[in-house]
Write an enzyme that holds these catalytic residues in place. Structure first.
Site, PDB file in Angstrom:
ATOM      1  N   GLU A   1       0.823  -1.219   0.000  1.00  0.00           N
ATOM      2  CA  GLU A   1       0.000   0.000   0.000  1.00  0.00           C
ATOM      3  C   GLU A   1       0.856   1.268   0.000  1.00  0.00           C
ATOM      4  OE1 GLU A   1      -0.629  -2.716   1.668  1.00  0.00           O
ATOM      5  OE2 GLU A   1      -2.636  -3.316   1.022  1.00  0.00           O
TER       6      GLU A   1
ATOM      7  N   HIS B   1     -11.533  -6.216   8.723  1.00  0.00           N
ATOM      8  CA  HIS B   1     -12.232  -6.055   7.451  1.00  0.00           C
ATOM      9  C   HIS B   1     -13.547  -5.312   7.660  1.00  0.00           C
ATOM     10  CE1 HIS B   1      -9.454  -9.281   6.306  1.00  0.00           C
ATOM     11  NE2 HIS B   1      -9.702  -8.994   5.043  1.00  0.00           N
TER      12      HIS B   1
END
Ligand SMILES: Cc1ncc(C[n+]2csc(CCOP(=O)(O)OP(=O)(O)O)c2C)c(N)n1
Ligand SMILES: [Mg+2]
Length: 662
Positions: free
Chosen positions: A401, A468
């Site tokens: 990322e 998540h």
């Protein structure tokens, strides 16, 4: 003196040899002058490049002026070799207006498009990924440019280094990664920094060509880098170079070198790149005493003249309006309406359509993310995109990322828009540093826009556990320089995504996963935009103002279904930064009561700020304390019973009824 370093001129012309010498002499003379000024208390500390000039100068001379260089804190030679006017550098160091950052950042922490130099942020590593982005742009535009980026050997221990080299190798980007191995990272010797013989050897692990070069030998640096750069221009690819050198002075000027063994100092003092080269040139009759006197006089005169300009410059005027105005690049929103018919689509389709139509509208817009190409992304938002736009523009990324956010920054520097898909908003923590420190601060610091949208599939209620399910907008609403968008309906999602992509500033675009396939709406088929900073008043009433965003808006609507007699203004914020305070204040002034529903845990969330703003602006209109309702102060749990207890849905109903009764 006899030169200690062995030079082989390799047919270099007298002119080039003299230029190499003059270009090394200039930063050395500047620093020597600065040492005097430091002792006189006229300037503050800096990071000395004395003894390392051959690297900055040799690399810069090997590159073409239109090729970007991303230097470090010891690379004064890059700036002087690119002929940056000295008064501008001196003003920069003194925080004055003629510098490059309007006094907002110090030392070499700036970039300049004019000189194609992109300075570091303090965190060292991020610029390696930024170089990837600039190189990607030149590769996509078939420019045959090399991008050179510097790091110290200490900086190679950062994750950014690994990520940037890996991406550059996987994508075969024309980046010249230059490690200046000067023996120390602050007080840390190489033996405590890494455990391999040569950092150049790391190239093998990345599948990358690498070289080890004597960083104190200017001819070796210049000729080898020239050959490597020429070869990269012909066959775009990354190359890793380890320059062996030594940090002769302290980490920063005035911090000393007590911890460096004297014999090491003595050994490297003999290898001074400037003195050795000077002896060699004299021996070879390339320069003589008269040449030296002439050139030194010229440089010293230039330094003194420019120092005077900088010292005479007034201290910068603090202007509040200018400060606030420069956080974002000015963006004139154009409202584009769409005459086409509407179609009933899901939230997820709206995002996909917006993205697709923006890809068609901006024909160099790049999207990057994990598994977004042939696989279509984990939520299938980019399904079919590769077929429509090709793999150059729809880019699968390694799992990195940070490097991808940095690559997006590099693309922006090279004039290309991009959208980065976080696979889940939770994973943005792995790219947090470049977002909050690079993207957010870039325009304010040196006027460089970060034309990037980061898509954030977020939110709970989906039984996905702590990693998540988070809705982490508060990590970003806190940081000046970022725009934060958080739609609740397909129509808003499409229009706001299109605006986010048009806006040249960094936008965090939150998409609640729970809405993706559960919320439908009629949405115009063609491209349209919606403005930032305009909340939507989705229902009007008299008794209370209910404020929310994202999935919270649907929870509010569900709850109010049960109480048809409650007369409420329901405000869907749509964008959190900018925040439409006017709509909030107008409503609260009318109803006298406000309740804010936020999905994230309570403390430090935007509900708290909205509550404070209402207190400050509407106190005399209030008939009750402002109420915030949010998730409890725990991570978000997996089991349904626990998640239901965590989320504020039920508590909202209780608190709403209580507030109505107040
Ligand atoms: C992320 C981060 N951690 C720590 C620091 C503090 N720091 C600044 S420079 C430096 C040493 C860097 O060493 P190296 O990369 O070898 O470069 P050199 O100073 O030797 O040129 C450290 C620890 C920082 N700026 N950023
Ligand atoms: Mg070092």
């Amino acid at each position: 003196m006899q030169p200690y370093i062995k030079y082989y001129a390799n047919g270099l012309s007298t002119d080039i040899l003299r230029q190499l010498y003059a270009n090394m002499l200039k930063p050395r003379l500047i620093e020597e002058k600065m040492l005097v000024l430091l002792r006189q208390g006229k300037i503050s500390k800096w990071f000395s490049g004395i003894g390392q000039e051959a690297i900055a100068v040799g690399v810069t001379m090997a590159l073409h002026p239109e090729e970007y260089i991303l230097p470090m804190h010891r690379n004064l030679g890059v700036f002087t070799t690119r002929n940056v006017p000295l008064y501008k550098l001196f003003s920069q160091w003194q925080g004055k207006a003629s510098g490059f950052t309007k006094g907002r950042d110090r030392s070499f922490h700036f970039g300049t498009q004019y000189y194609k130099i992109v300075g570091m942020i303090s965190h060292l590593g991020p610029q390696l990924g930024v170089a990837d982005g600039i190189a990607l742009a030149s590769k996509l535009k078939s420019k045959k440019h090399v991008t050179a980026v510097f790091t110290g050997e200490g900086g190679t221990s950062e994750g950014d280094f690994h990520e940037a080299l890996n991406v550059a190798s996987v994508w075969q980007l024309p980046v010249l990664f230059c490690i200046e191995n000067n023996g120390y990272g602050l007080s840390t010797p190489t033996s405590e920094q890494y455990n391999c013989e040569n950092l150049a050897d790391r190239g093998v692990g990345y599948g990358m060509e690498s070289h080890s070069i004597d960083g104190n030998n200017i001819i070796e640096v210049y000729t080898k880098v020239t050959a490597i750069a020429n070869s990269i221009r012909k066959h775009p690819r990354p190359v890793l170079i380890e320059f062996k050198t030594f940090r002769i002075r302290g980490h920063e000027e005035a911090s000393g070198t007590k911890y460096v063994p004297q014999d090491l100092m003595d050994a490297w003092a003999k290898k001074d790149p400037l003195e050795n080269f000077q002896s060699y040139l004299k021996e070879e009759n390339v320069i003589d005493e008269a040449f030296e006197v002439e050139i030194k006089t010229r440089i010293v005169h230039e330094i003194n003249e420019h120092l005077e300009v900088a010292f005479n410059e007034e201290a910068i005027d603090a202007n509040l309006i200018d400060e606030l105005n420069d956080v974002f690049k000015p963006f004139e929103y154009k409202h584009i309406t769409c005459k086409s018919n509407s179609k009933n689509i899901r939230f997820v389709d709206a995002i996909s359509e917006g993205l697709k139509q923006s890809m068609a509208r901006y024909n160099d817009l790049i999207i990057m993310g994990q598994d977004i190409a042939d696989y279509g992304g984990v939520f299938k938002i980019t399904e079919g995109f590769v077929k429509a736009f090709g793999k150059d523009r729809v880019r699968n990324t390694p799992i990195c990322e940070s490097a991808i956010v940095e690559t997006a920054m590099g693309l922006s520097i090279a004039g290309i828009k991009s959208v980065v898909e976080m696979q889940f908003a939770d994973f943005v923590s792995s790219g947090f540093n470049p977002i909050v420190n690079y993207l957010a601060k870039s325009h304010y610091r040196w006027g460089q826009a970060a034309d990037i949208v980061i898509r954030m599939p977020c939110g709970g209620g989906v039984g996905a556990g702590p990693f998540h399910s988070q809705t982490n907008e508060a990590w970003f609403t806190k940081t000046p320089g970022l725009k934060v968008v958080y739609p609740a309906f397909p129509y808003d999602a499409k229009g706001l995504l299109n605006t986010a992509i048009t806006d040249p500033n960094p936008v965090l675009f939150f998409e609640h996963k729970g809405l993706y396939r559960n919320v439908r709406q009629h949405v115009p088929i063609d491209y349209f935009t919606l403005p930032f900073g305009k909340a939507s008043l989705i229902r009007t009433g008299q008794d209370i103002t209910v404020i929310s965003y994202g999935a919270g808006v649907h929870w509010v609507l569900e709850c109010l279904e049960k109480y048809p007699k409650v007369s409420a203004d329901i405000i869907d914020l749509r964008t959190l930064q900018p925040l439409d305070t006017q709509t909030i204040f107008n409503s609260v002034k009318k109803t006298g009561k406000a309740i804010i529903l936020q999905e994230d845990s309570l403390f430090g969330g935007i509900a708290s700020d909205i509550s404070a703003l209402i207190m400050e602006e509407c106190f005399k209109y209030l008939d009750a304390p402002v109420k915030r309702v949010a998730s409890i102060e725990t991570p978000i749990p997996f089991a349904k019973t626990l998640e239901d207890q965590y989320l504020p849905k039920e508590r909202f109903e209780t608190e709403l009824l209580k507030l109505l009764e107040y």
